[in-house]
Scaffold this motif. Sequence first.
Motif, PDB file in Angstrom:
ATOM      1  N   THR A  40      11.949  -9.082  50.647  1.00  0.00           N
ATOM      2  CA  THR A  40      10.619  -8.864  51.724  1.00  0.00           C
ATOM      3  C   THR A  40      10.659 -10.078  52.725  1.00  0.00           C
ATOM      4  O   THR A  40      10.246  -9.929  53.791  1.00  0.00           O
ATOM      5  CB  THR A  40       9.550  -8.550  51.166  1.00  0.00           C
ATOM      6  N   LEU A  41      10.574 -11.046  52.175  1.00  0.00           N
ATOM      7  CA  LEU A  41      10.419 -12.367  53.046  1.00  0.00           C
ATOM      8  C   LEU A  41      11.485 -12.505  54.087  1.00  0.00           C
ATOM      9  O   LEU A  41      11.121 -12.796  55.164  1.00  0.00           O
ATOM     10  CB  LEU A  41      10.227 -13.565  52.052  1.00  0.00           C
ATOM     11  N   GLN A  43      13.166 -10.042  55.092  1.00  0.00           N
ATOM     12  CA  GLN A  43      13.107  -8.986  56.022  1.00  0.00           C
ATOM     13  C   GLN A  43      12.443  -9.101  57.407  1.00  0.00           C
ATOM     14  O   GLN A  43      12.428  -8.565  58.368  1.00  0.00           O
ATOM     15  CB  GLN A  43      12.513  -7.780  55.158  1.00  0.00           C
ATOM     16  N   GLN A  44      11.168 -10.066  57.127  1.00  0.00           N
ATOM     17  CA  GLN A  44      10.377 -10.142  58.252  1.00  0.00           C
ATOM     18  C   GLN A  44      11.064 -10.971  59.073  1.00  0.00           C
ATOM     19  O   GLN A  44      10.603 -10.740  60.587  1.00  0.00           O
ATOM     20  CB  GLN A  44       9.288 -11.106  57.774  1.00  0.00           C
ATOM     21  N   ILE A  47      12.189  -8.692  62.097  1.00  0.00           N
ATOM     22  CA  ILE A  47      10.689  -8.311  62.789  1.00  0.00           C
ATOM     23  C   ILE A  47      11.013  -8.949  64.544  1.00  0.00           C
ATOM     24  O   ILE A  47      10.631  -8.231  65.418  1.00  0.00           O
ATOM     25  CB  ILE A  47       9.697  -8.456  62.452  1.00  0.00           C
ATOM     26  N   VAL A 193       8.553  -1.793  62.378  1.00  0.00           N
ATOM     27  CA  VAL A 193       7.670  -3.107  62.203  1.00  0.00           C
ATOM     28  C   VAL A 193       6.464  -2.937  61.414  1.00  0.00           C
ATOM     29  O   VAL A 193       6.177  -3.814  60.603  1.00  0.00           O
ATOM     30  CB  VAL A 193       7.270  -3.569  63.909  1.00  0.00           C
ATOM     31  N   SER A 196       7.378  -2.655  57.912  1.00  0.00           N
ATOM     32  CA  SER A 196       7.868  -3.806  57.187  1.00  0.00           C
ATOM     33  C   SER A 196       6.467  -4.636  56.814  1.00  0.00           C
ATOM     34  O   SER A 196       6.547  -5.509  55.755  1.00  0.00           O
ATOM     35  CB  SER A 196       8.761  -4.725  58.158  1.00  0.00           C
ATOM     36  N   ILE A 197       5.627  -4.841  57.773  1.00  0.00           N
ATOM     37  CA  ILE A 197       4.414  -5.620  57.394  1.00  0.00           C
ATOM     38  C   ILE A 197       3.731  -4.834  56.250  1.00  0.00           C
ATOM     39  O   ILE A 197       3.160  -5.628  55.478  1.00  0.00           O
ATOM     40  CB  ILE A 197       3.442  -5.505  58.817  1.00  0.00           C
ATOM     41  N   LEU A 200       5.425  -6.255  53.257  1.00  0.00           N
ATOM     42  CA  LEU A 200       4.886  -7.735  53.066  1.00  0.00           C
ATOM     43  C   LEU A 200       3.513  -7.901  52.346  1.00  0.00           C
ATOM     44  O   LEU A 200       3.129  -8.772  51.600  1.00  0.00           O
ATOM     45  CB  LEU A 200       5.043  -8.295  54.304  1.00  0.00           C
ATOM     46  N   GLU A 234      20.001  -8.286  54.012  1.00  0.00           N
ATOM     47  CA  GLU A 234      18.911  -7.808  54.670  1.00  0.00           C
ATOM     48  C   GLU A 234      19.196  -7.237  56.135  1.00  0.00           C
ATOM     49  O   GLU A 234      18.776  -6.515  56.711  1.00  0.00           O
ATOM     50  CB  GLU A 234      17.715  -8.896  54.821  1.00  0.00           C
TER      51      GLU A 234
END
Length: 312
Positions: A40-41, A43-44, A47, A193, A196-197, A200, A234
Motif C-alpha cells: 500500500t505504501l 502503491q501511493q 498516484i 486515486v 488508493s487513498i 492507505l 506494484e
Amino acid sequence: MDWLILAFLGTIFFSGAGVLDKLLLSNCTNDSTAYIVCQTLIQQLFIIPVLLFAEIDFTYPGSLIALLFGCMQIFPTFFYMRALQAEEVSKVSALECVYPVFIFMGSIILFGEMLDLKCCAGGAMLILGTFILSYKRGGSLHNTDSRYAKMLKGITSVSPTIKLFMAYWILTAIYYLALKYLLNSMDEWNFHVWSSIGTLIVIMPLMSRQSVRTGVKNIFGQGSFAVGALISEEALQFLGQIFSLFAYAIGSVTLVSSVGALQPVLTVILIMTLGVLAPKLARGLNERTDRESLAQKGVAFLVVLIGIYFVG
C-alpha cells in the motif's frame, strides 16, 4: 471489442503481479499483513504521475464512495495473501477466479443481464475447473490398520485455502458490481486515486502494532532486490488495475470478469518462462511440476478455457 483487449492486458499484468507476490512472500517475509502494508505504501508512488497528467478533483459523493471502495478492497486482499502463503500460485490464481460466478448472479439481479444456457454452462465449467485444480492428495493416515483408513487412503481432498476464498469471492463480486455503477459518474483516473487513498487510510492503524512495524522494516531492509521486486509488483498491479477499470467502464461486468479467469493459465505460462530464464527464482515459487500435478493443472485449465469460451 476494445473492452476485451483491455481486460486481457489487465489479466496479464495481474498474473505477473501474482507471481511476484508469491516470490516475495516465500523469500522475503512470512508476515502477510506487513507485506500488504508495504504494498500500500509503494502503491501511493503511482498516484504521483496520475496527479501530474490527469485532472483529479474532489466530487461529492463520488470521491467519498471511491474512498470507501479502497477501504473495502483491502479486506479480500488479506484472504488472498494468506492463501498465497499456503498454496501454489497457479492454484491460488485459479481459486481467485471463481468470483465471476458470483458476479453473474449479481448482474442478473442488479443490471437485468440475461444469461442464456451457454453462459450458465460456462459458469459451471469455471467452478468445475477450479475445484479440479484445488484438489490434492490426502495426507498420511496414522491408523493404517483400520479398514476405513485403508479405504480413505489416497483419496483427494479440497485445498484448505478454499475456505479463505469463500469470503474473497463474495467481497470481490460486491466490489466489481458496485464499481460498474460508480464508473457511470466518475472517470477511471479519479477512481484510482481516491480508492488508493482509501486503502492507505485503512492500513495506517495497522502501523500502530509493533509486529507490523517490525515486519515492514524487515522487508524494506532486505536490500535493493526486495525493494525493486516490490516496486515491480506494484507497477504490474497498477497497470492491471488501470486496464481493468477502463474495461469495466466500457464493457459488460460479466464478460470482463470472465476474461479474468484466464489468469491461472497465464500464471503457469509465466512460471514456465521464469523456469527457463531464471531457474533459481522459479524454484523459490515452490510450484509442483511433477507429472501428476501438471496433468491435473492441464485438465483444470482446459475446463476453465472451455468455460471462458461459453461465457464469452
